[in-house]
Design a protein around this motif. Structure first.
Motif, PDB file in Angstrom:
ATOM      1  N   MET A 135     -13.022  -3.047  36.166  1.00 58.26           N
ATOM      2  CA  MET A 135     -11.631  -2.710  36.381  1.00 58.26           C
ATOM      3  C   MET A 135     -10.740  -3.796  35.794  1.00 58.26           C
ATOM      4  N   ALA A 136      -9.718  -3.402  35.073  1.00 60.42           N
ATOM      5  CA  ALA A 136      -8.768  -4.355  34.507  1.00 60.42           C
ATOM      6  C   ALA A 136      -7.784  -4.793  35.587  1.00 60.42           C
ATOM      7  N   TYR A 137      -7.066  -5.850  35.313  1.00 63.18           N
ATOM      8  CA  TYR A 137      -6.068  -6.327  36.270  1.00 63.18           C
ATOM      9  C   TYR A 137      -4.907  -5.336  36.366  1.00 63.18           C
ATOM     10  N   ASP A 138      -4.156  -5.447  37.429  1.00 63.41           N
ATOM     11  CA  ASP A 138      -3.010  -4.590  37.703  1.00 63.41           C
ATOM     12  C   ASP A 138      -1.837  -5.048  36.835  1.00 63.41           C
ATOM     13  N   GLU A 139      -1.512  -4.268  35.817  1.00 64.11           N
ATOM     14  CA  GLU A 139      -0.440  -4.651  34.887  1.00 64.11           C
ATOM     15  C   GLU A 139       0.933  -4.659  35.555  1.00 64.11           C
ATOM     16  N   GLU A 140       1.134  -3.775  36.521  1.00 65.36           N
ATOM     17  CA  GLU A 140       2.415  -3.781  37.244  1.00 65.36           C
ATOM     18  C   GLU A 140       2.565  -5.085  38.035  1.00 65.36           C
ATOM     19  N   LEU A 141       1.482  -5.530  38.660  1.00 63.89           N
ATOM     20  CA  LEU A 141       1.519  -6.806  39.375  1.00 63.89           C
ATOM     21  C   LEU A 141       1.792  -7.946  38.403  1.00 63.89           C
ATOM     22  N   ALA A 142       1.163  -7.923  37.243  1.00 58.48           N
ATOM     23  CA  ALA A 142       1.401  -8.970  36.239  1.00 58.48           C
ATOM     24  C   ALA A 142       2.878  -8.996  35.842  1.00 58.48           C
ATOM     25  N   ASP A 143       3.492  -7.839  35.669  1.00 54.50           N
ATOM     26  CA  ASP A 143       4.917  -7.777  35.332  1.00 54.50           C
ATOM     27  C   ASP A 143       5.777  -8.340  36.464  1.00 54.50           C
ATOM     28  N   ARG A 144       5.406  -8.051  37.698  1.00 53.47           N
ATOM     29  CA  ARG A 144       6.150  -8.578  38.846  1.00 53.47           C
ATOM     30  C   ARG A 144       6.036 -10.103  38.917  1.00 53.47           C
ATOM     31  N   ILE A 145       4.859 -10.623  38.585  1.00 54.53           N
ATOM     32  CA  ILE A 145       4.676 -12.086  38.557  1.00 54.53           C
ATOM     33  C   ILE A 145       5.533 -12.687  37.445  1.00 54.53           C
ATOM     34  N   ARG A 146       5.511 -12.093  36.265  1.00 53.56           N
ATOM     35  CA  ARG A 146       6.330 -12.576  35.138  1.00 53.56           C
ATOM     36  C   ARG A 146       7.799 -12.687  35.535  1.00 53.56           C
ATOM     37  N   PHE A 147       8.279 -11.688  36.259  1.00 55.60           N
ATOM     38  CA  PHE A 147       9.671 -11.656  36.682  1.00 55.60           C
ATOM     39  C   PHE A 147       9.990 -12.836  37.602  1.00 55.60           C
ATOM     40  N   LEU A 148       9.015 -13.272  38.399  1.00 57.74           N
ATOM     41  CA  LEU A 148       9.234 -14.327  39.381  1.00 57.74           C
ATOM     42  C   LEU A 148       9.091 -15.738  38.816  1.00 57.74           C
ATOM     43  N   ILE A 149       8.407 -15.890  37.704  1.00 57.62           N
ATOM     44  CA  ILE A 149       8.174 -17.223  37.140  1.00 57.62           C
ATOM     45  C   ILE A 149       9.230 -17.508  36.078  1.00 57.62           C
ATOM     46  N   THR A 150       9.891 -18.648  36.223  1.00 62.56           N
ATOM     47  CA  THR A 150      10.895 -19.048  35.244  1.00 62.56           C
ATOM     48  C   THR A 150      10.214 -19.339  33.917  1.00 62.56           C
ATOM     49  N   PRO A 151      10.639 -18.646  32.843  1.00 59.94           N
ATOM     50  CA  PRO A 151      10.022 -18.902  31.537  1.00 59.94           C
ATOM     51  C   PRO A 151      10.317 -20.325  31.068  1.00 59.94           C
ATOM     52  N   GLY A 152       9.458 -20.834  30.271  1.00 59.55           N
ATOM     53  CA  GLY A 152       9.641 -22.163  29.702  1.00 59.55           C
ATOM     54  C   GLY A 152       8.470 -22.499  28.807  1.00 59.55           C
ATOM     55  N   PRO A 153       8.600 -23.579  28.060  1.00 58.19           N
ATOM     56  CA  PRO A 153       7.533 -23.926  27.109  1.00 58.19           C
ATOM     57  C   PRO A 153       6.213 -24.280  27.787  1.00 58.19           C
ATOM     58  N   GLU A 154       6.266 -24.667  29.074  1.00 58.84           N
ATOM     59  CA  GLU A 154       5.031 -25.033  29.776  1.00 58.84           C
ATOM     60  C   GLU A 154       4.290 -23.818  30.320  1.00 58.84           C
ATOM     61  N   LEU A 155       4.920 -22.642  30.314  1.00 60.42           N
ATOM     62  CA  LEU A 155       4.315 -21.425  30.842  1.00 60.42           C
ATOM     63  C   LEU A 155       3.492 -20.711  29.778  1.00 60.42           C
ATOM     64  N   SER A 156       2.292 -20.319  30.150  1.00 60.77           N
ATOM     65  CA  SER A 156       1.462 -19.513  29.253  1.00 60.77           C
ATOM     66  C   SER A 156       0.669 -18.516  30.084  1.00 60.77           C
ATOM     67  N   GLU A 157       0.146 -17.515  29.407  1.00 60.80           N
ATOM     68  CA  GLU A 157      -0.682 -16.498  30.050  1.00 60.80           C
ATOM     69  C   GLU A 157      -2.030 -16.482  29.350  1.00 60.80           C
ATOM     70  N   ARG A 158      -3.073 -16.232  30.142  1.00 53.69           N
ATOM     71  CA  ARG A 158      -4.417 -16.191  29.571  1.00 53.69           C
ATOM     72  C   ARG A 158      -5.288 -15.272  30.410  1.00 53.69           C
ATOM     73  N   LYS A 159      -6.094 -14.471  29.749  1.00 60.62           N
ATOM     74  CA  LYS A 159      -7.047 -13.647  30.484  1.00 60.62           C
ATOM     75  C   LYS A 159      -8.153 -14.569  31.000  1.00 60.62           C
ATOM     76  N   MET A 160      -8.322 -14.536  32.336  1.00 59.08           N
ATOM     77  CA  MET A 160      -9.323 -15.382  32.995  1.00 59.08           C
ATOM     78  C   MET A 160      -9.859 -14.628  34.208  1.00 59.08           C
ATOM     79  N   PHE A 161     -11.108 -14.836  34.537  1.00 57.05           N
ATOM     80  CA  PHE A 161     -11.715 -14.253  35.738  1.00 57.05           C
ATOM     81  C   PHE A 161     -11.564 -12.736  35.756  1.00 57.05           C
TER      82      PHE A 161
END
Length: 113
Positions: free
Chosen positions: A1-27
């Motif tokens: 099963m893949a991760y919940d993309e809607e949850l990922a979008d909700r997390i993105r909305f909550l995290i302030t973007p910046g150069p230190e932020l990155s996303e990576r497929k893990m676990f």
């Protein structure tokens, strides 16, 4: 099963973007990293993986919807799993995302390879 993309979008909305932020497929999920340190992830099981201060691990495990993160048959201290039902609540999600991001920001950035 893949991760919940809607949850990922909700997390993105909550995290302030910046150069230190990155996303990576893990676990099998999608992890959000601050300075190369994982803060939170949309889990492949649904729900949320959160990195926390290991000194807070036992106290946080006492919360009803929190479980230990288990990898390779072993519990990982400082890594918690928040159930999908709890992560569906916007207030709960914000609290755990803030907790994971706050802890990741307290760590020294990892050097890029």
């Amino acid at each position: 099963m893949a991760y919940d993309e809607e949850l990922a979008d909700r997390i993105r909305f909550l995290i302030t973007p910046g150069p230190e932020l990155s996303e990576r497929k893990m676990f099998g999920g999608l992890a959000f990293l601050i300075g190369g340190n994982m803060a939170v992830a949309a889990s492949r099981r649904g729900g949320l993986l959160v990195r926390v201060d290991p000194k807070e691990n036992d106290r946080l495990l006492a919360i009803e919807f929190v479980q230990p993160m288990v990898m390779g048959g072993r519990e990982r201290v400082g890594w918690l799993y928040v159930t999908p039902d709890a992560a569906d609540d916007d207030t709960v999600l914000r609290e755990w995302v803030d907790r994971g991001v706050g802890y990741a920001r307290s760590l020294p950035p990892k050097k890029k390879k």
